[in-house]
Design a protein around this motif. Structure first.
Motif, PDB file in Angstrom:
ATOM      1  N   ARG A  42     -22.013  16.654  51.364  1.00 57.11           N
ATOM      2  CA  ARG A  42     -21.962  16.247  52.764  1.00 57.11           C
ATOM      3  C   ARG A  42     -23.372  16.149  53.327  1.00 57.11           C
ATOM      4  O   ARG A  42     -24.111  17.121  53.352  1.00 57.11           O
ATOM      5  CB  ARG A  42     -21.138  17.255  53.567  1.00 57.11           C
ATOM      6  CG  ARG A  42     -21.001  16.862  55.033  1.00 57.11           C
ATOM      7  CD  ARG A  42     -20.103  17.842  55.758  1.00 57.11           C
ATOM      8  NE  ARG A  42     -20.042  17.538  57.176  1.00 57.11           N
ATOM      9  CZ  ARG A  42     -19.333  18.229  58.046  1.00 57.11           C
ATOM     10  NH1 ARG A  42     -18.637  19.270  57.636  1.00 57.11           N
ATOM     11  NH2 ARG A  42     -19.333  17.894  59.318  1.00 57.11           N
ATOM     12  N   GLU A  47     -26.089  16.309  59.471  1.00 59.28           N
ATOM     13  CA  GLU A  47     -25.781  15.648  60.724  1.00 59.28           C
ATOM     14  C   GLU A  47     -26.995  15.694  61.649  1.00 59.28           C
ATOM     15  O   GLU A  47     -27.888  16.516  61.488  1.00 59.28           O
ATOM     16  CB  GLU A  47     -24.579  16.327  61.383  1.00 59.28           C
ATOM     17  CG  GLU A  47     -23.312  16.255  60.552  1.00 59.28           C
ATOM     18  CD  GLU A  47     -22.129  16.916  61.241  1.00 59.28           C
ATOM     19  OE1 GLU A  47     -22.354  17.577  62.270  1.00 59.28           O
ATOM     20  OE2 GLU A  47     -21.005  16.752  60.762  1.00 59.28           O
ATOM     21  N   LYS A 105     -20.102   5.457  53.014  1.00 61.88           N
ATOM     22  CA  LYS A 105     -19.058   6.381  52.586  1.00 61.88           C
ATOM     23  C   LYS A 105     -19.588   7.334  51.529  1.00 61.88           C
ATOM     24  O   LYS A 105     -20.228   6.941  50.567  1.00 61.88           O
ATOM     25  CB  LYS A 105     -17.865   5.593  52.032  1.00 61.88           C
ATOM     26  CG  LYS A 105     -16.678   6.459  51.650  1.00 61.88           C
ATOM     27  CD  LYS A 105     -15.539   5.604  51.136  1.00 61.88           C
ATOM     28  CE  LYS A 105     -14.367   6.448  50.716  1.00 61.88           C
ATOM     29  NZ  LYS A 105     -13.278   5.630  50.148  1.00 61.88           N
ATOM     30  N   SER A 121     -18.650   5.441  57.375  1.00 60.67           N
ATOM     31  CA  SER A 121     -18.021   6.562  58.065  1.00 60.67           C
ATOM     32  C   SER A 121     -19.063   7.227  58.945  1.00 60.67           C
ATOM     33  O   SER A 121     -20.250   7.160  58.680  1.00 60.67           O
ATOM     34  CB  SER A 121     -17.483   7.575  57.056  1.00 60.67           C
ATOM     35  OG  SER A 121     -18.539   8.130  56.310  1.00 60.67           O
ATOM     36  N   ARG A 123     -15.933  10.959  60.651  1.00 64.28           N
ATOM     37  CA  ARG A 123     -15.494  10.768  59.266  1.00 64.28           C
ATOM     38  C   ARG A 123     -14.495   9.629  59.108  1.00 64.28           C
ATOM     39  O   ARG A 123     -13.929   9.457  58.035  1.00 64.28           O
ATOM     40  CB  ARG A 123     -14.890  12.062  58.703  1.00 64.28           C
ATOM     41  CG  ARG A 123     -15.856  13.229  58.705  1.00 64.28           C
ATOM     42  CD  ARG A 123     -16.955  13.038  57.703  1.00 64.28           C
ATOM     43  NE  ARG A 123     -18.120  13.851  58.025  1.00 64.28           N
ATOM     44  CZ  ARG A 123     -19.292  13.737  57.428  1.00 64.28           C
ATOM     45  NH1 ARG A 123     -19.463  12.807  56.498  1.00 64.28           N
ATOM     46  NH2 ARG A 123     -20.303  14.491  57.755  1.00 64.28           N
TER      47      ARG A 123
END
Length: 449
Positions: free
Chosen positions: A69, A72, A447, A17, A391
């Motif tokens: 999470r 990024e 993932k 993802s 995602r």
């Protein structure tokens, strides 16, 4: 953690993802990405483009609200590394295109990286500044000099907080050492020296000395008409500072030991696979040329990429590779048209994952391939804006050669050869990859459950 990477392809490779969707760096020729490289911690990712720019992305810290999470990557710094030049003696234009970027291990708060175009290597320092000095005696706050006769008291300058600013400054410029185009740079494990390789020579540099380098490989013949091969890539051993390898356009790899002599004109080991006479064709020499060579992180293996395959060599076995992976064998029937449109000369790179258990390399139609060395399973994935929403889960792609085509397959005749993935990078410790597709940078991760 590297614990789970061994079964990476088998377990989680099928469901990549995206970390941040597509990072679009423009559409012009100058914006085409020409190199991608993670630093040693994986917190920074640098890209170079044909316009001579370096863009550095930094991984954001993990959110406390969403601990599962992963961070990024966002733009950290952008700077112009190289400018177009002109060699008046040879009437030759020197492109600003960044050929390679290599990071140095971080020693302090600043980051250092090497970048090179066809002729010149530069050492850049990337540092942060969040304070500025105020209260100079001889200058006012605007930086203008004050009248000395008006100064009646002595002031002590103080540091005031300011908005964070990232500065990139060139610390060294290593120039005028290459007659031919530089195709590789590699930092030595002693972190005091590095080498730069062009078509016929490899030079060894000291980071502190810019006006001279040592020529350690020279394959230029006395008569250029006798030239039969050129150097295509070179890399230092990750642990032994005296050892390096370089590959050639003939599909051979030479391992050299700098302890033997100052000029490594005699190799210590010579890796070559005998050609199968039944596969001999007009294009055999072209497709056997090695476009990339990489040591494994362990230093035990060498990986090479030619036009159709990726091969893994054991340093202790010179006569043939221990593993051969077909990247796009369905193109064998298309070599004639690939020769006519010059695609057969494309230089694909290859990378290891952090534990040397998985190999990744690029292909056409924005496809990239992964091979699990343990399970021998492989997968083809596509980096495109149409099917890569943030995602989203990437679905394996399949290419059919002829006959009936299934719903989820793409015909080899439908492949877009203008869309090619030449440059990829793998995070040194995690399952995060960066894929450069023309002027787009895609960042994927496995993932997150």
């Amino acid at each position: 953690s590297l614990a789970g990477l061994g079964n990476f392809v088998q377990d989680v490779l099928w469901c990549f993802s995206q970390v941040k969707g597509t990072i679009d760096i423009g559409v012009a020729e100058a914006d085409i990405i020409s190199t991608v490289e993670f630093n040693h911690t994986g917190e920074l990712l640098a890209t170079g483009d044909k316009g001579g720019r370096v863009v550095i992305f930094q991984r954001e810290q993990e959110s406390k609200n969403q601990p599962h999470r992963r961070g990024e990557y966002n733009v950290y710094s952008t700077f112009q590394s190289h400018e177009p030049e002109f060699d008046y003696l040879k009437s030759l234009e020197i492109e600003e295109k960044i050929n390679k970027i290599r990071w140095l291990p971080q020693q302090n708060a600043a980051y250092f990286l090497l970048s090179t175009n066809d002729k010149t290597v530069k050492l850049w320092k990337v540092s942060e500044r969040d304070k500025r000095p105020e209260g100079y005696n001889l200058k006012d706050e605007d930086g203008r000099l004050r009248d000395p006769s008006m100064i009646t008291m002595l002031r002590v300058p103080v540091l005031r907080p300011m908005d964070l600013m990232v500065e990139a400054t060139p610390r060294r410029v290593f120039a005028n050492a290459h007659t031919y185009h530089i195709n590789s740079i590699s930092v030595n494990s002693d972190y005091e020296t590095y080498m730069s390789a062009d078509d016929l020579r490899i030079n060894l540099w000291n980071f502190e000395i810019t006006n001279q380098s040592f020529n350690i490989v020279d394959i230029k013949p006395a008569n250029m008409e006798e030239l039969t091969e050129v150097i295509t890539a070179a890399e230092f051993h990750p642990h032994h500072c005296n050892t390096f390898v370089y590959s050639s356009s003939k599909g051979t790899i030479r391992l050299c030991d700098m302890r033997t002599s100052a000029l490594c004109d005699r190799h210590a080991k010579f890796f070559e696979e005998p050609e199968d006479p039944s596969n001999r064709s007009f294009f055999s020499e072209i497709i056997s040329s090695i476009s990339d060579v990489k040591f494994s992180h362990s230093g035990r293996y060498i990986m090479t990429r030619d036009y159709l395959t990726v091969k893994v060599w054991d340093l202790n076995m010179e006569n043939r590779p221990i593993e051969t992976y077909q990247v796009h064998d369905y193109l064998r029937s298309k070599l004639c048209s690939l020769y006519e449109n010059d695609c057969i000369f494309d230089k694909f790179e290859c990378v290891w994952n952090g534990s040397d258990s998985v190999i990744m390399t690029g292909s056409y139609n924005n496809f990239f391939r992964m091979f699990d060395r343990n399970t021998k399973r492989d997968v083809t994935l596509e980096a495109s804006r149409e099917n890569s929403k943030p995602r989203a889960i990437l679905k394996p792609r399949k290419v059919c050669v002829g006959g009936k085509r299934r719903k989820d397959e793409i015909s080899v005749d439908s492949l877009d050869f203008s869309k090619k993935i030449l440059h990829t990078a793998w995070h040194p410790a995690e399952n995060i990859i960066a894929v450069a597709a023309t002027n787009n940078l895609y960042i994927f991760q496995d993932k997150v459950n």
